[in-house]
Design an enzyme around this catalytic site. Structure first.
Site, PDB file in Angstrom:
ATOM      1  N   HIS A  73      32.010  -8.484  13.177  1.00 43.09           N
ATOM      2  CA  HIS A  73      31.159  -7.300  13.042  1.00 43.09           C
ATOM      3  C   HIS A  73      30.088  -7.258  14.127  1.00 43.09           C
ATOM      4  O   HIS A  73      29.721  -6.182  14.598  1.00 43.09           O
ATOM      5  CB  HIS A  73      30.506  -7.303  11.657  1.00 43.09           C
ATOM      6  CG  HIS A  73      29.787  -6.042  11.321  1.00 43.09           C
ATOM      7  ND1 HIS A  73      30.440  -4.879  10.991  1.00 43.09           N
ATOM      8  CD2 HIS A  73      28.466  -5.752  11.272  1.00 43.09           C
ATOM      9  CE1 HIS A  73      29.558  -3.929  10.741  1.00 43.09           C
ATOM     10  NE2 HIS A  73      28.358  -4.430  10.907  1.00 43.09           N
TER      11      HIS A  73
ATOM     12  N   HIS B 118      30.500   1.610   7.559  1.00 43.61           N
ATOM     13  CA  HIS B 118      29.949   0.852   6.433  1.00 43.61           C
ATOM     14  C   HIS B 118      31.040   0.752   5.377  1.00 43.61           C
ATOM     15  O   HIS B 118      30.856   1.153   4.227  1.00 43.61           O
ATOM     16  CB  HIS B 118      28.683   1.515   5.891  1.00 43.61           C
ATOM     17  CG  HIS B 118      27.519   0.579   5.839  1.00 43.61           C
ATOM     18  ND1 HIS B 118      26.614   0.550   4.815  1.00 43.61           N
ATOM     19  CD2 HIS B 118      27.111  -0.395   6.692  1.00 43.61           C
ATOM     20  CE1 HIS B 118      25.699  -0.374   5.035  1.00 43.61           C
ATOM     21  NE2 HIS B 118      25.982  -0.959   6.171  1.00 43.61           N
TER      22      HIS B 118
END
Length: 777
Positions: free
Chosen positions: A50, A96
């Site tokens: 990420h 998200h």
């Protein structure tokens, strides 16, 4: 503890931070010792996919990133493009996904908050939001809960913070069951004289912590976002942040005011990995170090330890580097807006991140080791496409039942073309998303030109700005879109990704905007599996080619991997590869735009572009025949450029009154959508000779690139057709005329055999109420 002494952590503790055994060995080698608990956590989040893109970085290097309008490319909080007239646009897309899967409301809400901070951290005022959402089947109660929660979270945060949600897309497919995708794009107009960068500089300059307090929410969110989801993921709710949109609104105003003072050297949002990420990235980008004292950080919980401070992803927080001597000036601004602001550290010469706690060093790591010189995995690509793709490519439309003008026989029942059209309009992926966008405030700020669903791209007016002693009046606007057909990419990642870029540019062209630049969100499964890496690699190759061909450089984006759900047997089920493209375009004159709905009875309807289509990878094939197979349409970039330019110039010349991309569902679905958007019928004649080259269902519902449906005033027909002949040759067709408000959509052959006749009222019921009906509302 020296590097030769036993590790102070068990293999399970190391793995819990997302660190592989070989990565831990590399950490020990770099530090010359074993890390402590806080340092292990810092490496865990910063070396996660990420944060450091360790599997995707080599592939991202293919993307074109420069161009005459590009002011800021990849590497900063957001990209920035030059719009002319002294106007500059910041824009970015982020995901998200994992947080939204376990806590849909807060996961989606904080996704909005995070992308807005990326925008105003650059010195830009947020002016618009878009979102790209993917869910499983809407018949599934779990999907209904996720879908409702995500939409509520997006609307709550965006509405409260006062930024309009002006557009987006929503797809439903079983491939996303349990692993929804929530990608949010934001646009902002630069307000500060200089673009604010994130690289720290100035030895001795103070480091300010501003915004909200720090708590234990969002602990390890970056590592959580880099792992597969399972039924136990619900236990990871503490990894989901909790947002406060009203505090964020104050933070926007305070930051923009602070930036205008000239007292800010650099700024960084505390997003993924919180304090760890902001300190290490600011230090590494500036080639300096940062010393930060955790005892100075405002907290909302007692008894926090360094590990928790450093990994917390509490929302609405920023880190500033200020010019020495001007820190109080900035603190006063934030206090006036009711926000926290403290001097928490200093820029130092040694290029390290040094964390102090209770008078001792809690962590000390070279900044580069956390933010720049991170692991990189160049994986081996499959020598040939995987078996699932090769099998899918063997599919042929010859395997489908024979077509007649009456329809097609499916499982012993004759379905008329009219019934099939109504079924497609009732499909949640195609149907109106009014249930979604009615929850969004899409007109706050009063700059939204088209209401959601009224055009192929969102259009936002650029209001006169006050800056540097002058008022800039402008007729300019920006258009924006988010696009991806994941079924195309699944069946052929290379061609499918090219089609994503082409469709995004086509949607901008349909409102009259010149495509400028791209931000991308790469949502994929595990790159550690050969098929997953093949999909990622081929899609990146396709995106890079598409962006080069259409002169739309990539200014940045987001990579979200490991989007896989573990089934009850523990087998990972990956999502469809979903490279979402967010594209922005420039409109120099807002009086020269158009939407997708018919405007006036008697206008002439044309199809620009190729007449040959395919049923491979189509919505018709998936919905009506329950088959996901074939190859997606191949992109002809030369024709794509010509068709899009003709559409834009036709709009600018006031010839084209409506324009709509032929996408999912093919020509007849596009015709129906234009009827519904304009509340006018249409009479269409399709050349029967085409059916000798193609099946009738290919003509009606086949899909292909470089196809735009337009309507033109009958008084301009001669000029328009001469123009088409000159610029498109044979690549256009006259289809029919726009009808009255009480007219049907009538599709006939050229010898007047009826194929479809359906009222606007009946189409409207299927199209407008498809989602609400499934939610039993």
């Amino acid at each position: 503890m020296t590097a030769t002494s036993p590790a102070p952590f068990s293999p399970q503790e190391i793995a819990a931070e997302g660190i592989k055994p070989e990565e831990y060995a590399e950490i020990v080698r770099r530090l010359g010792r074993h890390p402590n608990k806080a340092e292990l956590g810092m490496f865990g989040v910063m070396w996660s996919e990420h944060c450091c893109y360790k599997n995707s970085r080599p592939l991202l290097k293919q993307f074109p990133t420069t161009g005459p309008r590009i002011l800021v490319g990849p590497g900063e909080n957001a990209g920035v493009v030059d719009l002319g007239e002294g106007l500059q646009l910041a824009f970015k897309i982020e995901s998200h996904n994992h947080p939204s899967a376990v806590e849909p409301f807060q996961g989606a809400a904080t996704g909005v908050g995070g992308i807005l901070r990326d925008i105003f951290t650059m010195g830009a005022r947020p002016i618009a939001l878009l979102n790209s959402l993917r869910f499983g089947s809407l018949e599934d109660p779990k999907t209904q809960r996720l879908f409702s929660g995500v939409v509520a979270g997006i609307s709550h945060y965006g509405n409260c913070v006062g930024v309009p949600t002006v557009g987006g897309e929503v797809y439903f497919d079983p491939a996303y069951s349990g692993n929804p995708l929530v990608n949010v794009m934001a646009l902002g107009l630069m307000e500060t004289p200089e673009i604010v960068k994130s690289g720290a500089s100035g030895i001795g300059n103070p480091v300010l912590y501003v915004g909200s307090t720090t708590g234990r929410d969002g602990m390890g969110g970056a590592s959580f976002a880099s792992a597969e989801l399972s039924d136990e993921s619900i236990d990871d709710r503490p990894a989901v942040q909790v947002g406060d949109p009203f505090l964020e609104k104050s933070l926007i105003e305070a930051c923009l005011e602070a930036f205008k003072t000239g007292a800010v050297v650099a700024a960084q949002d505390m997003g993924a990995a919180g304090i760890t990420c902001s300190t290490s990235e600011m230090a590494a980008k500036g080639g300096v170090g940062i010393e930060l004292d955790l005892d100075k950080i405002p907290v909302r919980e007692t008894g926090m330890i360094p590990y928790e401070y450093l990994l917390s992803e509490s929302q609405e927080r920023m880190l500033f580097v200020a010019h020495k001597g001007r820190e109080q000036e900035l603190i006063d601004i934030f206090h006036r807006w009711g926000l926290q602001a403290v001097v928490a550290g200093t820029v130092i010469a040694e290029p390290i991140v040094r964390i102090l706690f209770q008078g001792a060093i809690a962590a000390e790591i070279p900044a580069d080791a956390l933010a720049e010189n991170t692991p990189l995995y160049e994986r081996e690509l499959l020598a040939e496409p995987p078996e699932y793709a090769r099998q899918a490519w063997e599919w042929s439309s010859d395997s489908l039942p024979t077509c007649t003008t009456a329809g097609i026989e499916i499982q012993g029942n004759l379905q008329s073309w009219q019934e099939i059209l109504l079924t497609l309009l009732n499909t949640p992926t195609i149907a109106s998303k009014n249930w979604v966008y009615r929850q969004y405030d899409h007109q706050v700020q009063n700059n939204t030109v088209f209401l959601p669903g009224g055009a192929d791209a969102a259009v936002v007016r650029l209001r006169p700005l006050e800056g540097q002693g002058k008022i800039t009046n402008t007729l300019s606007g920006v258009a924006a879109t988010v696009d991806c057909n994941p079924r195309y990419v699944y069946l052929d990642p290379y061609e499918g990704a090219k089609a994503v870029v082409a469709e995004a540019a086509r949607n901008l062209s349909c409102v009259g905007a010149e495509p400028l630049a791209v931000t991308d969100n790469l949502n994929f499964g595990s790159p550690e599996k050969p098929i997953g890496y093949w999909q990622l690699s081929e899609a990146c190759r396709g995106l890079a080619e598409g962006c080069r061909e259409l002169a739309t450089p990539v200014t940045g984006g987001n990579v979200s991997l490991y989007n896989e759900t573990l089934d009850p047997q523990g087998n990972p089920q990956p999502i469809y590869p979903t490279p979402v493209v967010g594209m922005v375009g420039l409109i120099t004159d807002l009086t020269k735009i158009c939407g997708q709905g018919w405007q006036t009875p008697g206008d002439v309807i044309y199809l620009l572009g190729a007449s040959i289509t395919t049923l491979g990878a189509s919505e018709y094939l998936a919905t009506i025949h329950d088959t996901v197979a074939g190859r997606p349409p191949r992109v002809d970039f030369d024709l794509e450029r010509r068709v899009q330019k003709v559409c834009r110039e036709g709009i600018y010349a006031d010839w084209v009154r409506s324009a709509h991309d032929c996408a999912e569902g093919g020509l007849v679905v596009a015709l129906a959508e234009s009827c519904l958007a304009g509340n006018l019928g249409a009479e269409i004649h399709l050349d029967a000779s085409g059916s000798q080259l193609q099946r009738l269902d290919e003509v009606l519902f086949g899909e292909g690139g470089a196809r735009i449906l337009v309507s033109v005033a009958s008084t301009q027909q001669e000029n328009w057709e001469s123009y088409l002949q000159e610029h498109l040759g044979q690549n256009w067709q006259k289809l029919g005329i726009v009808g009255n408000t009480d007219a049907d959509l009538a599709v006939l052959t050229t010898d007047n055999q009826s194929l479809i006749r359906v009222s606007i009222e009946e189409m409207n019921d299927r199209y407008q109420n498809a989602i609400a009906r499934r939610l039993a509302l």
